[in-house]
Enzyme design. Sequence first.
Site, mmCIF file in Angstrom:
data_model
loop_
_atom_site.group_PDB
_atom_site.id
_atom_site.type_symbol
_atom_site.label_atom_id
_atom_site.label_comp_id
_atom_site.label_asym_id
_atom_site.label_seq_id
_atom_site.Cartn_x
_atom_site.Cartn_y
_atom_site.Cartn_z
ATOM 1 N N CYS A 79 -0.383 -0.970 5.210
ATOM 2 C CA CYS A 79 -1.123 -0.164 4.230
ATOM 3 C C CYS A 79 -2.447 0.305 4.822
ATOM 4 O O CYS A 79 -3.139 -0.450 5.511
ATOM 5 C CB CYS A 79 -1.375 -0.988 2.967
ATOM 6 S SG CYS A 79 -2.247 -0.076 1.666
ATOM 7 N N ASP A 134 -1.773 13.442 -21.954
ATOM 8 C CA ASP A 134 -0.605 13.303 -22.821
ATOM 9 C C ASP A 134 -1.010 13.647 -24.252
ATOM 10 O O ASP A 134 -2.181 13.907 -24.534
ATOM 11 C CB ASP A 134 -0.016 11.903 -22.719
ATOM 12 C CG ASP A 134 -1.003 10.815 -23.127
ATOM 13 O OD1 ASP A 134 -2.027 11.149 -23.744
ATOM 14 O OD2 ASP A 134 -0.751 9.645 -22.823
ATOM 15 N N HIS A 143 -5.658 -1.090 -3.968
ATOM 16 C CA HIS A 143 -4.459 -1.259 -3.149
ATOM 17 C C HIS A 143 -3.204 -0.799 -3.892
ATOM 18 O O HIS A 143 -2.383 -0.051 -3.341
ATOM 19 C CB HIS A 143 -4.276 -2.713 -2.721
ATOM 20 C CG HIS A 143 -2.909 -2.948 -2.157
ATOM 21 N ND1 HIS A 143 -2.552 -2.540 -0.889
ATOM 22 C CD2 HIS A 143 -1.778 -3.468 -2.716
ATOM 23 C CE1 HIS A 143 -1.275 -2.813 -0.678
ATOM 24 N NE2 HIS A 143 -0.785 -3.389 -1.782
#
Length: 378
Positions: free
Chosen positions: A306, A94, A337
């Site tokens: 997951c 950015d 996670h």
Amino acid sequence: MSAIWYELKHVCKATGARYGILHTPHGDVETPMFMPVGTAATVKGISPEELKAMNAGVVLSNTYHLWLRPGEDIVAKAGGLHRFMNYDGPMLTDSGGFQVFSLGKTRQIKEEGVYFKSILDGKSLFLSPEKAIHIQNKLGADIIMSLDECAPYPCTHEYMEDSVERTLRWAKRGKEAHQNTENQALFGIVQGGAYTDLREHCAKELVKMDFPGYSIGGTSVGEPKDVMYQMIDDAIRFLPEDKPRYLMGVGNPIDLIEGAIRGVDMFDCVLPTRVARHGALMTSYGRVNINNEKYKEDFTPLDPNCDCYTCTHYTKAYLRHLHKADELFGKRLLSIHNVRFLLKLAEDIRDAIRHDRLDKFKEEFLDRYGRDVYERAF
């Protein structure tokens, strides 16, 4: 020829969401995508090898922080950002504008640029549109950003109009200063706050400048969800279909789905690692606070749906123990996670688009995750 180009592969018949391929000098990436944020040339607690293993594509770094430390010249001497941090996939930097403007009263906005104090040592600094591009040219990311003003919400139409015109002038100056067009693609940033006419004006003027991609800035800065989604709509409908669209700083799971429905291709946010360090986790069945007493003797995976390293190797009881003991390994596992959760969500969004069922996917997700996510941030 631009350093990157966007290939539209399919439009969801149910929602109009786009599935595509973003071609970059460091590889091709499917969209819509979530991009993990590595502010200081590292995604907090996660190695580049782990990012690859969880199927990350584009990774972000922050121009402002790398400019202050270690400095763009050090990164350039190392061979550029990819070699410096040992990540061989696509990268984006950015402009540093958001960080500078978030300093509030300690910075001064002038036509030539922004004057402010260093967060490290209080030294007086100056960032101009040209300087922001010069730094990013040395950092060497595949995609770089124009310097813009991220105005506060709410603000008056008069203030936002002046801000948009300055952002457009700065975009033109930055584009003229860009020296590495064959290897780095410079995006323009659509501002305009909650004002439909200003979003339209800013988008149209940037398109006239012919950037290889466009970002939507100034959202997720405290406005209600319906206002945020209107901001996205007001910008995207004036952006070209054959170029990528990047919604900056957005990482709430439902916002990824809503953004994709509106035609967004790219998302990023520090949210997954930031909240993970405090024990807040995104799962397929809603938000989990791992500090909760009920997980003390819960020897099941954090999220049975997951496929991340954390969920396939450790239990909620162990994760709670690590977090309560303030162990660094715990913060790493929780961060892994959360990042993988959003990467997998993007994968699921792409699959739903290809099968023309993103509308049904949204309803199924909300049934599992909780419909209150519409009303609050994560």
